[in-house]
Design a protein around this motif. Structure first.
Motif, mmCIF file in Angstrom:
data_model
loop_
_atom_site.group_PDB
_atom_site.id
_atom_site.type_symbol
_atom_site.label_atom_id
_atom_site.label_comp_id
_atom_site.label_asym_id
_atom_site.label_seq_id
_atom_site.Cartn_x
_atom_site.Cartn_y
_atom_site.Cartn_z
ATOM 1 N N ARG B 8 0.820 -1.108 -0.214
ATOM 2 C CA ARG B 8 0.047 -0.347 -0.404
ATOM 3 C C ARG B 8 0.747 1.376 0.258
ATOM 4 N NH1 ARG B 8 -3.546 -1.887 3.517
ATOM 5 N NH2 ARG B 8 -3.016 -0.672 4.751
ATOM 6 N N ALA B 9 1.931 1.235 1.108
ATOM 7 C CA ALA B 9 3.195 2.993 0.991
ATOM 8 C C ALA B 9 3.037 3.919 -0.023
ATOM 9 C CB ALA B 9 3.965 2.422 2.088
ATOM 10 N N SER B 10 3.635 1.667 -1.229
ATOM 11 C CA SER B 10 4.176 1.848 -2.491
ATOM 12 C C SER B 10 3.331 2.603 -3.691
ATOM 13 C CB SER B 10 5.408 0.881 -3.393
ATOM 14 O OG SER B 10 4.192 -0.306 -3.424
ATOM 15 N N THR B 11 2.489 2.200 -3.409
ATOM 16 C CA THR B 11 1.296 2.627 -3.916
ATOM 17 C C THR B 11 1.156 4.307 -4.483
ATOM 18 O OG1 THR B 11 -0.874 2.152 -2.739
ATOM 19 C CG2 THR B 11 0.159 0.520 -4.659
ATOM 20 N N PHE B 12 1.906 5.315 -2.682
ATOM 21 C CA PHE B 12 1.426 6.314 -2.744
ATOM 22 C C PHE B 12 2.886 7.352 -3.608
ATOM 23 C CE2 PHE B 12 -1.793 4.137 0.378
ATOM 24 C CZ PHE B 12 -2.637 5.013 0.210
ATOM 25 N N VAL B 13 3.637 6.504 -3.750
ATOM 26 C CA VAL B 13 4.663 6.783 -4.784
ATOM 27 C C VAL B 13 3.734 8.145 -5.874
ATOM 28 C CG1 VAL B 13 6.793 6.711 -5.726
ATOM 29 C CG2 VAL B 13 6.784 5.630 -3.907
ATOM 30 N N ASP B 14 4.855 9.302 -5.957
ATOM 31 C CA ASP B 14 3.960 10.112 -7.086
ATOM 32 C C ASP B 14 5.283 10.302 -8.019
ATOM 33 O OD1 ASP B 14 2.622 12.238 -8.750
ATOM 34 O OD2 ASP B 14 1.534 12.708 -6.805
ATOM 35 N N GLU B 15 4.823 9.890 -9.524
ATOM 36 C CA GLU B 15 5.812 9.458 -10.322
ATOM 37 C C GLU B 15 6.600 11.358 -10.904
ATOM 38 O OE1 GLU B 15 5.673 7.425 -13.952
ATOM 39 O OE2 GLU B 15 6.499 9.111 -15.030
ATOM 40 N N LYS B 16 5.481 12.067 -10.804
ATOM 41 C CA LYS B 16 4.902 13.391 -11.125
ATOM 42 C C LYS B 16 5.700 14.287 -10.292
ATOM 43 C CE LYS B 16 1.989 14.284 -14.977
ATOM 44 N NZ LYS B 16 0.250 14.041 -15.370
ATOM 45 N N ARG B 17 5.304 13.933 -8.971
ATOM 46 C CA ARG B 17 5.699 14.693 -7.984
ATOM 47 C C ARG B 17 7.772 14.473 -7.460
ATOM 48 N NH1 ARG B 17 2.149 13.210 -2.939
ATOM 49 N NH2 ARG B 17 3.800 11.675 -2.557
ATOM 50 N N LEU B 18 7.800 13.487 -7.599
ATOM 51 C CA LEU B 18 9.247 13.026 -7.621
ATOM 52 C C LEU B 18 10.038 14.150 -8.732
ATOM 53 C CD1 LEU B 18 11.708 11.343 -7.026
ATOM 54 C CD2 LEU B 18 10.789 9.704 -8.072
ATOM 55 N N LEU B 212 15.601 -3.968 -18.337
ATOM 56 C CA LEU B 212 15.459 -3.693 -16.438
ATOM 57 C C LEU B 212 15.110 -2.697 -15.839
ATOM 58 C CD1 LEU B 212 18.064 -6.714 -16.109
ATOM 59 C CD2 LEU B 212 15.751 -7.413 -16.513
ATOM 60 N N THR B 213 13.825 -2.532 -15.154
ATOM 61 C CA THR B 213 14.304 -1.634 -14.174
ATOM 62 C C THR B 213 14.505 -1.303 -13.287
ATOM 63 O OG1 THR B 213 11.924 -1.686 -15.123
ATOM 64 C CG2 THR B 213 12.437 -0.063 -13.194
ATOM 65 N N ILE B 214 15.222 -2.630 -12.168
ATOM 66 C CA ILE B 214 15.770 -2.839 -10.862
ATOM 67 C C ILE B 214 16.610 -3.544 -11.015
ATOM 68 C CG2 ILE B 214 15.614 -2.393 -8.754
ATOM 69 C CD1 ILE B 214 13.322 -0.185 -9.279
ATOM 70 N N GLY B 215 17.888 -2.996 -10.396
ATOM 71 C CA GLY B 215 18.833 -3.320 -9.618
ATOM 72 C C GLY B 215 19.264 -3.915 -8.659
ATOM 73 N N VAL B 216 19.661 -4.873 -8.024
ATOM 74 C CA VAL B 216 19.529 -4.957 -6.632
ATOM 75 C C VAL B 216 21.702 -5.333 -6.691
ATOM 76 C CG1 VAL B 216 19.467 -6.892 -5.089
ATOM 77 C CG2 VAL B 216 17.501 -6.743 -6.616
ATOM 78 N N VAL B 217 21.763 -4.486 -6.051
ATOM 79 C CA VAL B 217 23.141 -4.190 -5.715
ATOM 80 C C VAL B 217 23.838 -4.795 -4.730
ATOM 81 C CG1 VAL B 217 25.336 -2.428 -5.406
ATOM 82 C CG2 VAL B 217 22.935 -1.894 -6.443
ATOM 83 N N THR B 218 24.920 -5.554 -5.544
ATOM 84 C CA THR B 218 25.592 -6.898 -4.874
ATOM 85 C C THR B 218 26.875 -6.189 -3.698
ATOM 86 O OG1 THR B 218 26.853 -7.492 -6.369
ATOM 87 C CG2 THR B 218 24.464 -8.805 -6.245
ATOM 88 N N GLY B 219 26.949 -5.359 -3.990
ATOM 89 C CA GLY B 219 28.375 -4.684 -4.058
ATOM 90 C C GLY B 219 28.864 -4.130 -3.892
ATOM 91 N N LEU B 353 6.167 -5.716 -6.630
ATOM 92 C CA LEU B 353 6.203 -5.193 -7.421
ATOM 93 C C LEU B 353 5.921 -5.045 -9.035
ATOM 94 C CD1 LEU B 353 7.724 -1.995 -5.284
ATOM 95 C CD2 LEU B 353 5.157 -2.895 -5.534
ATOM 96 N N ASP B 354 6.459 -6.114 -9.330
ATOM 97 C CA ASP B 354 6.289 -6.753 -10.912
ATOM 98 C C ASP B 354 7.140 -6.536 -11.576
ATOM 99 O OD1 ASP B 354 5.138 -9.415 -10.853
ATOM 100 O OD2 ASP B 354 2.898 -7.885 -11.296
ATOM 101 N N LEU B 355 8.237 -5.610 -10.606
ATOM 102 C CA LEU B 355 9.291 -4.860 -11.172
ATOM 103 C C LEU B 355 10.896 -6.165 -12.268
ATOM 104 C CD1 LEU B 355 9.050 -1.717 -8.974
ATOM 105 C CD2 LEU B 355 9.144 -1.527 -11.427
ATOM 106 N N ALA B 405 11.845 4.463 -6.366
ATOM 107 C CA ALA B 405 11.193 5.175 -5.241
ATOM 108 C C ALA B 405 9.943 4.279 -4.343
ATOM 109 C CB ALA B 405 10.492 6.027 -5.642
ATOM 110 N N ARG B 406 9.454 3.839 -5.250
ATOM 111 C CA ARG B 406 8.430 2.447 -4.721
ATOM 112 C C ARG B 406 9.061 0.692 -3.949
ATOM 113 N NH1 ARG B 406 6.144 3.043 -10.135
ATOM 114 N NH2 ARG B 406 4.226 4.780 -10.068
ATOM 115 N N VAL B 407 10.344 0.463 -4.417
ATOM 116 C CA VAL B 407 10.394 -0.558 -3.704
ATOM 117 C C VAL B 407 11.141 0.295 -2.928
ATOM 118 C CG1 VAL B 407 12.884 -1.986 -4.301
ATOM 119 C CG2 VAL B 407 11.504 -1.838 -6.088
#
Lengths: 437, 437
Positions: B8-18, B212-219, B353-355, B405-407
């Motif tokens: 729920r919290a992540s759905t309040f992320v606003d692309e335009k505001r950011l 891809l949209t998200i990188g999970v940084v390993t190090g 988030l299906d990213l 920002a959603r992640v």
């Protein structure tokens, strides 16, 4: 005017007085390591000019300044219709320059004139001691601005518009210097001249190596200068791969390396120098986006110089890799030979004074280059310790400096008394075709 | 706290505001070519910090600044005894930097916190949005000053004494910035932290290339930096022969060339950069007397990095020729791996988030490097167009920025609600040994 009279004038050259004036000038813009930083049209340059005018006033010399900031001190001759004989050099220095380059030629002329006055000689033509504006070109590029404009080789307006690295123009800087010389009247730009003689330290080791005191300068070696602009692309030092990069620094380095190799001669006559090499944005973790570097290329043989200089552009282009490169030639000065008549006067004076001497080519450029097409021109060299120059360690002994001034005094009085035919102006034929008596 | 709440919290992320806040920040220090010049502790940096505090005030966040100038905005948790969760990055940029490097991590944390508030969630632990002082190190070197001092890796006094090229110290510049933040209370330096999560653009092309949209940084890959000083001797470009010269530029060029050759790997994994290359006295007709240049060397394998870095000194010495060379290692940071627990939280959030996402190594350094030994630390990458970074052309789409920002919102609320065991402080064991639940 007999040889006796001229010899008499040179005996009034005072080694200590000349050394004292050089020491006083060396205090203006003095650096910690014993050199000077007195760049063109700086407040130090203005102070040096002020000092010269004050010394001239106490000797009864008449100061004047022309529109490009060349400063003259005149010893009036007896014949107002005779074109003046000029002698001098420049007061400005490199950022970490020495105590003799330039200023010696001005003060040697001053010492020679003082000796001529003391000898009681009354030259027919006036003698003008001259300090040419901005010979070094370190603040405002390129150098020899004053002599070039005087000689009509460059346009006054173009040169006045040149700006230094902070955006200050020659015109603005000149106005500031002029403020401290308010009492000095303006003089017509590019007045006629009967002859020009410049004394200078050798800026090379030859005279010292051979134990000689006087160099009779035969001419000036040619020089071609270029600026090279290399454009790459800024990128992150940690993330961009080698394949992705357009590293302007590595491209520029490859060019300089290739030029150094291609211009290498076993005889070590070619002079190839990259003195400026400016990297942008200059941050440790950013791949350089651009490099601007300078090329200074010299060779005494004009044909060889031409051929070597023509290699610059293709070599830079061949090593640009993924970067773009733009090569601009800034100046071309072919090698020149001073007239035999004036070289003879200098050689004879050195011989009369029992000073060991030889003919020598100037590998450095001098204001004399621009006077050469205007009037009979010559140069006198004195030794330069180890040939060190354009650096704070520059050194010449007081005895050698005085010897050069003695030769100059002999030559100046000879020119100013014998001068008859040579009311030369810039419109007259090349100096090498002028007659001296 | 259920997954539903965090989603729920992540759905309040606003692309335009950011995107709007990023655009507002990009105007502070904007360059003509669309980038930013907002170097550490400049007036632009101060203005950006002021803007952040004002935005925080209007959201009810509590600002504070520590002794090294790190700026925090706190969303108070319900349990005052719980150590805060930190998230942010830096507001300073390179001299010709982009609009996203650093500032995105701060504003993504801000957006995540605003979304958490909007969702009605009440986290147990406080969440601190943080802007670390001087990550880039372009004005005051080396970078990552704020995070390093916070983590106890560098001494406060030593860092305060560092001066920029004009002689201004960090202490003086900090005092000036502090003037514009007079209403912001001081905070204890190096406060305990439960976890640290930093969002950042990739600064490489991998995510974009693979769609891809998200990188999970390993190090973070390791880095060794050096400064090299080459001393030659100034000489006249026209008179000194090649045999006589001690040309610092040609020697430095030979070193860089030799390093580039020796560090060349067919796989293109080694990152070797010479970003600064300062030549003195920098005059076209003077042979260079000295060159100072920087070396930035990176490799993801600590052992390889060690071995390659050890080649720097001998290679420079081998190519000094007639010049003198001095090699100083400025910093050594071996490669590090973020704890699996935090990487798991990021990976799970992206999946929920299906990213589309992947594990990715950070080839750039980040403040997260210094937080890593202090508390469980992780990083989230979003794509970077063509991998261009540390340059004005840097670009990431608003959609990708919002996805990151959603992640981050998901991860932060999870950490702030579940946090129980990890009242970690700098004195506690390495984060990779810490438990997250």
């Amino acid at each position: 005017m007999s040889a006796n009279t001229t010899t008499r004038a040179s005996t009034f050259v005072d080694e200590k007085r000349l050394a004292g004036r050089l020491a006083a000038m060396a205090r203006i813009g003095a650096t910690e390591k014993g050199g000077v930083n007195r760049q063109a049209l700086s407040k130090e340059d203005a102070e040096a000019q002020r000092q010269l005018v004050d010394w001239g006033n106490s000797l009864g010399l008449k100061p004047s300044v022309d529109a490009i900031g060349n400063l003259f001190l005149r010893l009036e001759g007896t014949d107002p219709s005779a074109a003046p004989v000029l002698s001098g050099s420049h007061l400005d220095s490199q950022p970490t320059g020495g105590r003799f380059d330039g200023v010696y030629g001005v003060l040697a002329a001053f010492e020679a004139v003082e000796a001529i006055i003391a000898s009681g000689a009354r030259p027919r033509a006036s003698i003008d001691i001259v300090a040419w504006m901005n010979e070094e070109g370190s603040r405002f590029a390129p150098g020899m601005m004053g002599s070039a404009v005087f000689a009509g080789a460059r346009e006054l307006d173009t040169v006045l518009a040149v700006a230094d690295a902070t955006g200050v123009t020659v015109e603005k800087a000149l106005a500031d210097v002029r403020e401290s010389l308010r009492d000095v009247p303006e003089r017509w730009l590019g007045e006629r001249a009967a002859a020009y003689v410049e004394a200078h330290i050798e800026q090379g080791p030859q005279l010292e190596k051979e134990g000689l005191t006087i160099g009779v300068v035969t001419g000036i070696q040619g020089k071609r200068t270029f600026k090279v602009r290399v454009d790459g692309e800024a990128a992150h030092a940690g993330t961009s791969t080698r394949a992705e990069r357009k590293d302007a620094l590595l491209a520029a380095i490859a060019m300089v390396r290739a030029l150094a190799d291609a211009l290498h001669d076993a005889e070590d006559i070619v002079k190839f120098t990259v003195g400026r090499f400016d990297v942008k944005p200059s941050a440790p973790s950013v791949v350089p986006s651009s490099v601007d570097f300078s090329i200074d290329l010299r060779h005494p043989d004009s044909q060889v110089l031409q051929a070597l200089g023509d290699k610059v552009r293709p070599l830079c282009e061949a090593h640009a890799g993924v970067c773009a490169v733009q090569v601009t030639e800034l100046s071309t000065a072919m090698s020149l030979e001073f007239p035999a008549s004036l070289r003879g006067l200098i050689r004879d004076a050195a011989a009369r004074l029992d000073l060991p001497h030889r003919d020598i080519l100037s590998t450095a450029g001098h204001d004399a280059r621009y006077l050469h097409p205007v009037c009979p021109t010559g140069m006198i060299f004195v030794p330069s310790h180890l040939g060190l120059t354009h650096c704070e360690a520059e050194f010449t002994s007081s005895a050698d400096l005085a010897a050069g001034a003695r030769v100059l005094a002999e030559v100046l009085i000879e020119l100013a008394c014998r001068q008859a035919v040579t009311n030369t102006m810039r419109s007259l034929p090349l100096s090498s075709q002028c007659s001296l008596d």
